[in-house]
Design a protein around this motif. Structure first.
Motif, PDB file in Angstrom:
ATOM      1  N   ILE A 378       0.827  -1.211   0.000  1.00 25.69           N
ATOM      2  CA  ILE A 378       0.000   0.000   0.000  1.00 25.69           C
ATOM      3  C   ILE A 378       0.861   1.261   0.000  1.00 25.69           C
ATOM      4  O   ILE A 378       0.672   2.171  -0.820  1.00 25.69           O
ATOM      5  CB  ILE A 378      -0.947   0.002   1.219  1.00 25.69           C
ATOM      6  CG1 ILE A 378      -1.978  -1.128   1.089  1.00 25.69           C
ATOM      7  CG2 ILE A 378      -1.644   1.356   1.358  1.00 25.69           C
ATOM      8  CD1 ILE A 378      -2.854  -1.297   2.326  1.00 25.69           C
ATOM      9  N   VAL A 379       1.826   1.320   0.913  1.00 22.45           N
ATOM     10  CA  VAL A 379       2.655   2.524   1.036  1.00 22.45           C
ATOM     11  C   VAL A 379       3.514   2.733  -0.210  1.00 22.45           C
ATOM     12  O   VAL A 379       3.662   3.857  -0.701  1.00 22.45           O
ATOM     13  CB  VAL A 379       3.544   2.440   2.296  1.00 22.45           C
ATOM     14  CG1 VAL A 379       4.496   3.638   2.353  1.00 22.45           C
ATOM     15  CG2 VAL A 379       2.685   2.381   3.541  1.00 22.45           C
ATOM     16  N   LEU A 380       4.067   1.654  -0.754  1.00 25.70           N
ATOM     17  CA  LEU A 380       4.901   1.780  -1.950  1.00 25.70           C
ATOM     18  C   LEU A 380       4.091   2.272  -3.146  1.00 25.70           C
ATOM     19  O   LEU A 380       4.555   3.120  -3.918  1.00 25.70           O
ATOM     20  CB  LEU A 380       5.557   0.445  -2.279  1.00 25.70           C
ATOM     21  CG  LEU A 380       6.497   0.455  -3.488  1.00 25.70           C
ATOM     22  CD1 LEU A 380       7.705   1.349  -3.216  1.00 25.70           C
ATOM     23  CD2 LEU A 380       6.944  -0.956  -3.845  1.00 25.70           C
ATOM     24  N   ASN A 381       2.877   1.761  -3.296  1.00 24.47           N
ATOM     25  CA  ASN A 381       2.029   2.206  -4.406  1.00 24.47           C
ATOM     26  C   ASN A 381       1.671   3.684  -4.283  1.00 24.47           C
ATOM     27  O   ASN A 381       1.678   4.422  -5.280  1.00 24.47           O
ATOM     28  CB  ASN A 381       0.757   1.363  -4.472  1.00 24.47           C
ATOM     29  CG  ASN A 381       0.950   0.072  -5.243  1.00 24.47           C
ATOM     30  OD1 ASN A 381       1.041   0.080  -6.464  1.00 24.47           O
ATOM     31  ND2 ASN A 381       1.029  -1.031  -4.528  1.00 24.47           N
ATOM     32  N   ILE A 382       1.366   4.128  -3.071  1.00 20.64           N
ATOM     33  CA  ILE A 382       1.038   5.546  -2.857  1.00 20.64           C
ATOM     34  C   ILE A 382       2.255   6.421  -3.161  1.00 20.64           C
ATOM     35  O   ILE A 382       2.151   7.442  -3.852  1.00 20.64           O
ATOM     36  CB  ILE A 382       0.552   5.774  -1.417  1.00 20.64           C
ATOM     37  CG1 ILE A 382      -0.787   5.075  -1.190  1.00 20.64           C
ATOM     38  CG2 ILE A 382       0.431   7.265  -1.127  1.00 20.64           C
ATOM     39  CD1 ILE A 382      -1.267   5.118   0.253  1.00 20.64           C
ATOM     40  N   ALA A 383       3.427   6.011  -2.658  1.00 20.72           N
ATOM     41  CA  ALA A 383       4.638   6.794  -2.877  1.00 20.72           C
ATOM     42  C   ALA A 383       5.012   6.852  -4.353  1.00 20.72           C
ATOM     43  O   ALA A 383       5.368   7.915  -4.879  1.00 20.72           O
ATOM     44  CB  ALA A 383       5.790   6.195  -2.066  1.00 20.72           C
ATOM     45  N   SER A 384       4.922   5.723  -5.044  1.00 20.03           N
ATOM     46  CA  SER A 384       5.251   5.676  -6.471  1.00 20.03           C
ATOM     47  C   SER A 384       4.290   6.538  -7.288  1.00 20.03           C
ATOM     48  O   SER A 384       4.696   7.262  -8.203  1.00 20.03           O
ATOM     49  CB  SER A 384       5.222   4.236  -6.967  1.00 20.03           C
ATOM     50  OG  SER A 384       5.446   4.169  -8.355  1.00 20.03           O
ATOM     51  N   LEU A 385       3.009   6.471  -6.944  1.00 14.80           N
ATOM     52  CA  LEU A 385       2.008   7.285  -7.635  1.00 14.80           C
ATOM     53  C   LEU A 385       2.308   8.768  -7.463  1.00 14.80           C
ATOM     54  O   LEU A 385       2.336   9.541  -8.440  1.00 14.80           O
ATOM     55  CB  LEU A 385       0.620   6.952  -7.093  1.00 14.80           C
ATOM     56  CG  LEU A 385      -0.532   7.875  -7.513  1.00 14.80           C
ATOM     57  CD1 LEU A 385      -0.693   7.871  -9.023  1.00 14.80           C
ATOM     58  CD2 LEU A 385      -1.828   7.461  -6.835  1.00 14.80           C
ATOM     59  N   LEU A 386       2.538   9.196  -6.219  1.00 15.82           N
ATOM     60  CA  LEU A 386       2.827  10.607  -5.953  1.00 15.82           C
ATOM     61  C   LEU A 386       4.109  11.055  -6.651  1.00 15.82           C
ATOM     62  O   LEU A 386       4.155  12.147  -7.241  1.00 15.82           O
ATOM     63  CB  LEU A 386       2.951  10.837  -4.450  1.00 15.82           C
ATOM     64  CG  LEU A 386       1.660  10.753  -3.637  1.00 15.82           C
ATOM     65  CD1 LEU A 386       1.962  10.881  -2.147  1.00 15.82           C
ATOM     66  CD2 LEU A 386       0.674  11.846  -4.065  1.00 15.82           C
TER      67      LEU A 386
END
Length: 481
Positions: A378-386
């Protein structure tokens, strides 16, 4: 003077359309446009997507491709060799982008666009069939050097829409570019090594088993082939006539009287190197591009490297999933929110703010690697998206500044020159990123910034430099009459 200019403009719109000139026909259609030009924006988006898919589609499987070439002596050396394959494309483009821009100004945007798309079809396919390390480097170099459409397409995006919609046109360029930089790796991650992922469909001794990295290249090349054929029907935007007097004398007289001073100013600005609004925006663009390309290379290497070396231990499919989610979010933001925010803040302030926000975000990556399971996902996907949204939004603002800094007769050359300098910096990005990553993996127990902390620290240093040079007196906008 203002009244004369207004009168001349009205005459220009009504009478100054030369029969048979494709540029005049596009201008005439623009003048009659009402509402958002969705067709033109979508056309630009699809063309850019077809060529940008190839730029970083190799990164999810490059680690394993270099491993299979058996050229790296140790596992930690894989990143070193991978960097040069990633740089070959940008080096080729750096050597020819200005030339392609000049060709686009002389022979038309459409010609360069078609050649660029056709290049993707041929050399991206050959890259997927690479038998060794040097074939991979050669095909990537030729793919970059013969595909010169990314510069002229920015000029084309401005020339097919009215001025008030140019931010949408350029946003389509950067959105497609960013989407390609994310969806391309997603395709590479999902479709590479099909014999390992789908053993019930592809056997190890089948064609795709012997060429495990061909399938993603083939899919992208087929898409580029369809776009190549469709490009034969897009309009040309270059004017094929000169401004000599014709039988329609009065509009020319009014136009000359109204724009005499403007023409004198133009003649003094013909040297692109003396155009500081253009050159300053290109330099800022190069710094951010260096950062973005190094990040793109490093992200996949970091995600796929083993946990004992500070990575995440991801497979190509895992990386593909993360990048696909980032691409979807990027598409939504750029197509809906970016033009609104850009109108409120302006391209300079917006790029500066987004650059500042990127710094703490990138710092958090080292700590994200400490997570596991669903929390990590979850955190990696949010960070990559941002991170991808911030990076592409910065580039979009700089696209706008570059195209506003010159007139139409210089846009092809200006964008070609921007692509040349940017490609030089992007050529350094993967090679430097690969070398940096390989070196960092060998210093896991260092006292100062061990392992991946050094990698993200260096990336942040480049980002800080980019933010600092967005301030005056370095970065300036062209004063518009």
């Amino acid at each position: 003077m203002a009244a004369a200019a207004e009168y001349a403009e009205s005459l220009l719109h009504k009478d100054y359309y030369v029969e048979g000139c494709p540029g005049c026909e596009v201008d005439r259609l623009k003048h009659s446009q009402r509402g958002l030009p969705l067709k033109q924006i979508l056309t630009v988006w699809i063309i850019v997507l077809s060529t940008s898919l190839t730029i970083s589609s190799l990164f999810p499987f490059l680690y394993f491709m270099i491993r299979d070439f058996h050229i790296a002596e140790t596992e930690a050396d894989i990143g070193y060799y991978a960097g040069f394959v990633g740089s070959a494309y940008m080096l080729g483009r750096a050597l020819t982008s200005t030339l392609w821009g000049m060709i686009a100004d002389r022979y038309g945007r459409k010609t360069v666009i078609i050649i660029g798309c056709l290049t993707v079809v041929v050399f991206n396919t050959l890259f997927g069939l690479s038998l060794n390390y040097w074939m991979a480097i050669t095909t990537r170099f030729l793919l970059g050097s013969l595909n010169g459409l990314l510069g002229p397409i920015k000029a084309y995006a401005c020339e097919t829409v009215r001025e008030e919609y140019q931010s949408y046109g350029l946003s389509a360029v950067s959105t497609a570019w960013g989407t390609g930089l994310v969806i391309g790796p997603a395709l590479g991650g999902f479709l590479a090594q099909p014999a390992e992922k789908f053993p019930g469909i592809f056997t190890s001794d089948s064609f795709l088993g012997r060429f495990p990295y061909f399938l993603p290249c083939l899919v992208i090349s087929i898409f580029a082939g369809i776009v190549t054929i469709a490009c034969f029907w897009i309009p040309e935007t270059i004017h094929t006539h000169n401004t000599e007097r014709t039988s329609s004398q009065e509009p020319y007289d009014a136009l000359e009287a109204a724009t005499k001073e403007t023409e004198e100013n133009k003649s003094s600005k013909k040297s692109l190197f003396k155009n500081w609004p253009l050159m300053s925006s290109i330099i800022v663009y190069c710094v951010f591009s260096l950062h973005d390309m190094a990040y793109t290379e490093i992200f996949s290497l970091w995600a796929e490297s083993p946990r004992r070396l500070g990575g995440l231990g991801y497979t190509t499919e895992d990386v593909g999933t993360v990048l696909a989610i980032s691409g979807l979010g990027l598409l939504v933001f750029q197509s809906s929110l970016y033009p609104i925010v850009e109108k409120i803040m302006g391209p300079v302030v917006l790029s500066r703010v987004l650059g500042i926000v990127s710094i703490p975000l990138l710092t958090s990556y080292h700590y994200i690697a400490m997570l596991s399971g669903i929390a990590l996902s979850i955190v990696l996907n949010i960070a990559s998206l941002l991170k991808n949204v911030l990076s592409i939004s910065i580039v979009t603002g700089l696209f706008i500044l570059q195209n506003r800094a010159v007139d139409q007769d210089q846009r092809g050359a200006a964008n070609g020159m921007a692509m040349t300098f940017m490609s030089l910096f992007k050529a350094v990005g993967p090679a430097g990123g690969g070398i940096l990553f390989s070196w960092a993996e060998k210093r896991q127990d260092a006292a100062f910034l061990p392992g991946d902390q050094m990698v993200f620290f260096v990336l942040n240093v480049i980002e800080v430099i980019g933010v600092l040079i967005t301030f005056k007196p370095f970065l300036v906008e062209r004063r518009r009459n």
